[in-house]
Design an enzyme around this catalytic site. Structure first.
Site, PDB file in Angstrom:
ATOM      1  N   ILE A  90       0.837  -1.199   0.000  1.00 32.99           N
ATOM      2  CA  ILE A  90       0.000   0.000   0.000  1.00 32.99           C
ATOM      3  C   ILE A  90       0.872   1.250   0.000  1.00 32.99           C
ATOM      4  O   ILE A  90       1.983   1.237   0.531  1.00 32.99           O
ATOM      5  CB  ILE A  90      -0.979  -0.017   1.204  1.00 32.99           C
ATOM      6  CG1 ILE A  90      -2.087   1.007   1.040  1.00 32.99           C
ATOM      7  CG2 ILE A  90      -0.234   0.125   2.521  1.00 32.99           C
ATOM      8  CD1 ILE A  90      -3.254   0.804   2.001  1.00 32.99           C
ATOM      9  N   CYS A  91       0.366   2.295  -0.625  1.00 35.29           N
ATOM     10  CA  CYS A  91       1.039   3.599  -0.621  1.00 35.29           C
ATOM     11  C   CYS A  91      -0.036   4.649  -0.374  1.00 35.29           C
ATOM     12  O   CYS A  91      -1.027   4.357   0.295  1.00 35.29           O
ATOM     13  CB  CYS A  91       1.794   3.833  -1.932  1.00 35.29           C
ATOM     14  SG  CYS A  91       0.753   3.964  -3.391  1.00 35.29           S
ATOM     15  N   ALA A  92       0.114   5.836  -0.911  1.00 34.67           N
ATOM     16  CA  ALA A  92      -0.886   6.883  -0.711  1.00 34.67           C
ATOM     17  C   ALA A  92      -2.129   6.641  -1.571  1.00 34.67           C
ATOM     18  O   ALA A  92      -3.253   6.744  -1.089  1.00 34.67           O
ATOM     19  CB  ALA A  92      -0.293   8.257  -1.004  1.00 34.67           C
ATOM     20  N   THR A 152      -3.702   4.300   0.984  1.00 33.73           N
ATOM     21  CA  THR A 152      -4.030   4.770   2.325  1.00 33.73           C
ATOM     22  C   THR A 152      -5.064   5.883   2.279  1.00 33.73           C
ATOM     23  O   THR A 152      -5.935   5.964   3.155  1.00 33.73           O
ATOM     24  CB  THR A 152      -2.755   5.237   3.057  1.00 33.73           C
ATOM     25  OG1 THR A 152      -1.811   4.151   3.068  1.00 33.73           O
ATOM     26  CG2 THR A 152      -3.042   5.660   4.486  1.00 33.73           C
TER      27      THR A 152
END
Length: 106
Positions: free
Chosen positions: A61-63, A89
């Site tokens: 996961i990232c932004a 996120t």
């Protein structure tokens, strides 16, 4: 190329104890991350490897989903079962799911 899953599928996997790698930078992670996510910033590519258990699916996961897709592709190329989380996120937070702030070891 690694698969990508939506937030609903990720939420189900997360609640069942999925392994989650957050590939954002430490400053982003400290502001808020999925509970239990391990920090593995893209700026330190080898940082993820000690946190990736063999034989288990790993959710990256990232932004928003761009960096996580890139990272999941790289992990999949090494033979790991890596999946990118679409929406990242930001989507997790916007859907009202829990987040925690603060640091964690890389």
């Amino acid at each position: 190329m690694a698969r990508e899953v939506g937030l609903e599928a990720f939420a189900a996997a997360w609640s069942a104890g999925a392994v989650v790698l957050d590939v954002r930078e430490p400053e982003e992670y400290r502001l808020g991350h999925v509970p239990g996510a391990r920090l593995a910033p893209l700026s330190v590519p080898a940082a993820a490897l000690p946190h990736v258990p063999r034989g288990r699916q790993v959710y990256v996961i990232c932004a928003s989903g761009s960096r996580s897709q890139w990272a999941a592709d790289r992990l999949a190329a090494t033979g790991l079962d890596a999946v990118s989380v679409a929406g990242g996120t930001r989507g997790w937070v916007d859907s009202g799911r829990p987040v925690v702030a603060g640091s964690a070891p890389v």
